[in-house]
Design an enzyme around this catalytic site. Structure first.
Site, mmCIF file in Angstrom:
data_model
loop_
_atom_site.group_PDB
_atom_site.id
_atom_site.type_symbol
_atom_site.label_atom_id
_atom_site.label_comp_id
_atom_site.label_asym_id
_atom_site.label_seq_id
_atom_site.Cartn_x
_atom_site.Cartn_y
_atom_site.Cartn_z
ATOM 1 N N SER A 253 -12.060 6.562 18.141
ATOM 2 C CA SER A 253 -11.597 5.493 17.508
ATOM 3 C C SER A 253 -12.235 4.089 18.024
ATOM 4 O O SER A 253 -11.950 3.132 17.145
ATOM 5 C CB SER A 253 -9.968 5.407 17.950
ATOM 6 O OG SER A 253 -9.889 5.668 19.233
ATOM 7 N N CYS B 254 0.874 -6.143 7.198
ATOM 8 C CA CYS B 254 2.229 -5.724 8.005
ATOM 9 C C CYS B 254 1.656 -5.685 9.458
ATOM 10 O O CYS B 254 0.798 -4.742 9.690
ATOM 11 C CB CYS B 254 2.843 -4.671 7.556
ATOM 12 S SG CYS B 254 3.980 -4.029 8.964
ATOM 13 N N CYS C 228 -0.350 -2.024 5.760
ATOM 14 C CA CYS C 228 -0.512 -1.706 7.326
ATOM 15 C C CYS C 228 -1.552 -2.233 8.278
ATOM 16 O O CYS C 228 -2.783 -1.551 7.973
ATOM 17 C CB CYS C 228 -0.212 -0.235 7.486
ATOM 18 S SG CYS C 228 -0.389 0.274 9.337
ATOM 19 N N GLY D 132 -3.533 13.551 9.313
ATOM 20 C CA GLY D 132 -2.736 14.460 9.503
ATOM 21 C C GLY D 132 -3.001 15.940 9.883
ATOM 22 O O GLY D 132 -3.983 16.428 9.029
ATOM 23 N N CYS E 153 3.849 -3.841 14.388
ATOM 24 C CA CYS E 153 3.576 -3.152 15.616
ATOM 25 C C CYS E 153 3.172 -4.274 16.959
ATOM 26 O O CYS E 153 3.335 -4.132 17.998
ATOM 27 C CB CYS E 153 2.692 -2.212 15.709
ATOM 28 S SG CYS E 153 1.143 -2.196 14.704
ATOM 29 N N CYS F 20 0.825 10.483 6.908
ATOM 30 C CA CYS F 20 0.324 11.412 6.226
ATOM 31 C C CYS F 20 -0.856 10.975 5.336
ATOM 32 O O CYS F 20 -1.224 9.941 5.241
ATOM 33 C CB CYS F 20 1.274 12.229 5.235
ATOM 34 S SG CYS F 20 2.700 12.611 6.376
ATOM 35 N N ASN G 88 3.441 9.694 1.581
ATOM 36 C CA ASN G 88 2.855 9.352 2.958
ATOM 37 C C ASN G 88 3.726 7.853 3.244
ATOM 38 O O ASN G 88 3.753 7.120 2.302
ATOM 39 C CB ASN G 88 1.359 8.855 2.834
ATOM 40 C CG ASN G 88 0.782 7.996 4.172
ATOM 41 O OD1 ASN G 88 -0.162 7.365 3.805
ATOM 42 N ND2 ASN G 88 1.574 8.245 5.252
ATOM 43 N N ASP H 241 -11.962 0.265 23.255
ATOM 44 C CA ASP H 241 -11.011 1.428 22.462
ATOM 45 C C ASP H 241 -10.420 0.581 21.428
ATOM 46 O O ASP H 241 -10.035 -0.682 21.349
ATOM 47 C CB ASP H 241 -10.061 1.991 23.172
ATOM 48 C CG ASP H 241 -9.738 3.304 22.695
ATOM 49 O OD1 ASP H 241 -10.061 3.610 21.444
ATOM 50 O OD2 ASP H 241 -8.924 4.228 23.238
ATOM 51 N N ASP H 242 -9.474 1.260 20.529
ATOM 52 C CA ASP H 242 -9.080 0.417 19.253
ATOM 53 C C ASP H 242 -7.635 0.087 19.874
ATOM 54 O O ASP H 242 -7.261 -0.825 19.304
ATOM 55 C CB ASP H 242 -8.893 1.499 17.997
ATOM 56 C CG ASP H 242 -7.909 2.692 18.244
ATOM 57 O OD1 ASP H 242 -8.224 3.393 19.287
ATOM 58 O OD2 ASP H 242 -6.707 2.355 17.839
ATOM 59 N N CYS I 56 6.948 1.478 14.778
ATOM 60 C CA CYS I 56 6.958 1.417 13.411
ATOM 61 C C CYS I 56 7.746 2.352 12.848
ATOM 62 O O CYS I 56 8.130 3.333 13.236
ATOM 63 C CB CYS I 56 5.376 2.022 13.103
ATOM 64 S SG CYS I 56 5.334 1.999 11.537
HETATM 65 P P1 AMP Z 1 -2.796 5.962 25.482
HETATM 66 O O1 AMP Z 1 -4.171 5.418 26.487
HETATM 67 O O2 AMP Z 1 -2.351 7.089 25.860
HETATM 68 O O3 AMP Z 1 -2.111 4.843 24.790
HETATM 69 O O4 AMP Z 1 -3.893 6.403 23.981
HETATM 70 C C1 AMP Z 1 -4.770 5.356 23.447
HETATM 71 C C2 AMP Z 1 -5.232 6.216 22.267
HETATM 72 O O5 AMP Z 1 -4.382 6.702 21.449
HETATM 73 C C3 AMP Z 1 -6.079 5.251 21.604
HETATM 74 O O6 AMP Z 1 -7.770 5.968 21.747
HETATM 75 C C4 AMP Z 1 -5.756 5.393 20.172
HETATM 76 O O7 AMP Z 1 -7.002 5.519 19.359
HETATM 77 C C5 AMP Z 1 -4.768 6.469 20.156
HETATM 78 N N1 AMP Z 1 -3.766 6.252 19.150
HETATM 79 C C6 AMP Z 1 -3.255 4.897 19.004
HETATM 80 N N2 AMP Z 1 -2.215 4.890 18.092
HETATM 81 C C7 AMP Z 1 -2.199 6.307 17.632
HETATM 82 C C8 AMP Z 1 -1.160 6.998 16.909
HETATM 83 N N3 AMP Z 1 -0.208 6.323 16.151
HETATM 84 N N4 AMP Z 1 -1.558 8.312 16.840
HETATM 85 C C9 AMP Z 1 -2.480 8.819 17.462
HETATM 86 N N5 AMP Z 1 -3.293 8.355 18.449
HETATM 87 C C10 AMP Z 1 -3.221 7.074 18.488
#
Ligand code: AMP
Length: 487
Positions: free
Chosen positions: A301, A451, A254, A40, A454, A10, A114, A363-364, A400
């Site tokens: 992201s 931390c 985190c 959120g 994950c 949050c 949060n 991607d992240d 997590c």
């Molecule tokens: P997926 O391919 O379904 O694993 O989704 C990957 C995407 O989910 C990435 O673009 C991330 O930015 C996003 N993501 C990662 N962690 C979270 C989270 N805790 N909540 C929402 N989106 C997330």
């Protein structure tokens, strides 16, 4: 089941005008929450202090859905706290929305939280044995019950908070409000962020610096791990449960805040989120090079990291995907089918830009792989010749319990597949992740510890007793993933 109920990622905000002249604390909180909306989208709420009496308005949905001009205008006062809540799977209803406002023997108390506690179950059970009753399964409500109980035994709310801190474990960044103060609390590990700012004669507490700056305020500093900060008409004062000079070194902010959660224009504990993502992209390019025609980012992201990747690799950066900004985060949809539909609604590929090209998409993170799979198939259908996936965080291997709604290990792709199996499942021509060392060294200027649970399963804040022995220890070594010992 219990763990799902405890999850709560949050954003929190609080403001108090020391001169008591402004009566627009709710409007400023509304704007602050608006800047924290990425933390959120499930519900939003504001508690206001009107001449010593606390009122609260909260509703489901985005900040703009929960409030309109009329509701904001009705909330008049010189101090307020607010909250945006991240949806948990299955949803928990309006009774779980925050701030939570209670009346107890010492008066009124509002709380916005949060994070997620790891011993909430035991704590609630103890309180229930002593007659406490709860309306929700939320750990935040249990904290309020603890505070109400402790406050009977102590002179000051701060002492009641210290008593509570000695009893609770896990992650909590809190903003509380009583009739004459607002209080910010950060857990001793500092897992979730919390910072202090100022706007004229008002002091502000917020999850992220972007919320303070978005209302024209200036950043003062981060709240320290284990610190309790009180803001009253007299100004700001600070106390600690125990004054440990090494607290910052032992802390565990985190890492996922830098990967995904926080907004790129925020700075957390001395480190810029933008810079961390950009540097991670550069490091990723060095660790996972690839021959291609264009680098694109998964919006939003992966954008910053993809720019870093393009810079470091010398491969041109381009736009490959458009995102419809009016669809919420897809990860949040409760069922797989809803998630898949939401991805189609959310993204579209830019045929002109990517047609016939070999793409590197950054991607992240990959969590389940669902979103990534859909995006890659979209890019290929739109004419991309190859799609090479590069991920600016290591494989997510551990759930997590500190407030990020990560699925269980059964659903995490990296827990159940090898690198090549994931690559095949998402339909990429190649797949590469940044190393954990590469990622942590990209977070520059950080004044505290991290931390990385994950990714490494360290769990510095412990885990719920119901999960002990149920977490699989995973080895993910470029080709092989699964090893099965439990911890
Ligand atoms: P997926 O391919 O379904 O694993 O989704 C990957 C995407 O989910 C990435 O673009 C991330 O930015 C996003 N993501 C990662 N962690 C979270 C989270 N805790 N909540 C929402 N989106 C997330």
């Amino acid at each position: 089941m219990i763990q799902k109920e405890l999850h709560d990622e949050c954003g929190v905000f609080g403001i108090l005008d020391t001169e008591g002249r402004r009566d627009d604390a709710a409007r400023l909180t509304y704007l602050g929450l608006f800047a924290l909306q990425h933390r959120g989208q499930d519900s939003a709420g504001i508690a206001i202090n009107t001449n010593g009496t606390l009122f609260c308005h909260k509703d489901n949905g985005l900040v703009v859905e929960a409030f309109n001009d009329m509701t904001i205008n009705m909330l008049r006062g010189s101090a307020a706290i607010g909250h945006v809540r991240y949806p948990t799977q299955g949803g928990l209803g309006i009774e779980c929305a925050q701030p939570m406002l209670i009346k107890y023997r010492g008066g009124q108390l509002a709380l916005a939280h949060n994070g997620s506690l790891t011993n909430a179950f035991e704590m609630r059970a103890r309180l229930e044995e002593n007659g406490a009753i709860f309306q929700t399964g939320s750990d935040s409500e249990a904290m309020l019950a603890l505070l109400a109980r402790n406050r009977i035994l102590t002179e000051r709310m701060e002492d009641a908070i210290f008593m509570m801190m000695a009893e609770i474990q896990g992650a909590y960044s809190l903003v509380l409000m009583t009739r004459n103060k607002i209080i910010g609390v950060r857990d001793p590990l500092g897992i979730r962020p919390l910072c202090l700012g100022r706007l004229g004669s008002s002091y502000i507490l917020a999850s992220e610096t972007c919320a303070i700056e978005s209302i024209g305020g200036e950043i003062i500093r981060d709240i320290d791990p284990g610190e309790v900060v009180t803001i009253t008409a007299a100004g700001v004062s600070s106390e600690f449960l125990t004054r440990d000079p090494d607290a910052r070194k032992k802390s565990a902010l985190c890492l996922f805040e830098f990967v995904y959660i926080a907004r790129p224009d925020s700075t957390i504990d001395g480190a810029s989120v933008y810079e961390a993502r950009y540097e991670a992209g550069r490091t990723l390019a060095r660790e996972q090079p690839c021959d291609a025609d264009m680098v694109i980012g998964a919006p939003d992201s992966g954008i910053v990291a993809s720019m870093g990747y393009a810079f470091e690799s010398g491969i041109p950066y381009g736009s490959g995907l458009l995102k419809n900004r009016y669809v919420g985060r897809t990860f949040i949809q409760p069922t797989q089918m809803q998630r898949e539909l939401a991805v189609t609604m959310k993204f579209s590929a830019l045929k002109k830009s990517i047609g016939g090209k070999r793409l590197i998409m950054v991607d992240d993170s990959i969590v389940r792989g669902t979103t990534t799979r859909h995006i890659i198939s979209m890019l290929k259908e739109a004419g991309a010749k190859e799609v090479h996936m590069r991920i600016a965080s290591p494989p997510v291997l551990y759930s997590c319990f500190y407030g990020v709604d990560t699925p269980s290990q059964d659903e995490l792709s990296a827990c159940n597949m090898t690198l090549d199996e994931i690559r095949e499942m998402i339909g990429a021509d190649s797949l590469g992740y940044i190393s954990l060392e590469g990622l942590t060294s990209s977070v520059k200027g950080l004044s505290c510890g991290l931390c990385c649970t994950c990714f490494d399963g360290a769990y510095p804040g412990g885990m719920p007793s119901s999960m002990v022995g149920k977490i699989r220890r995973i080895e993910f070594n470029s080709g092989r993933s699964v090893a099965d010992s439990t911890r």
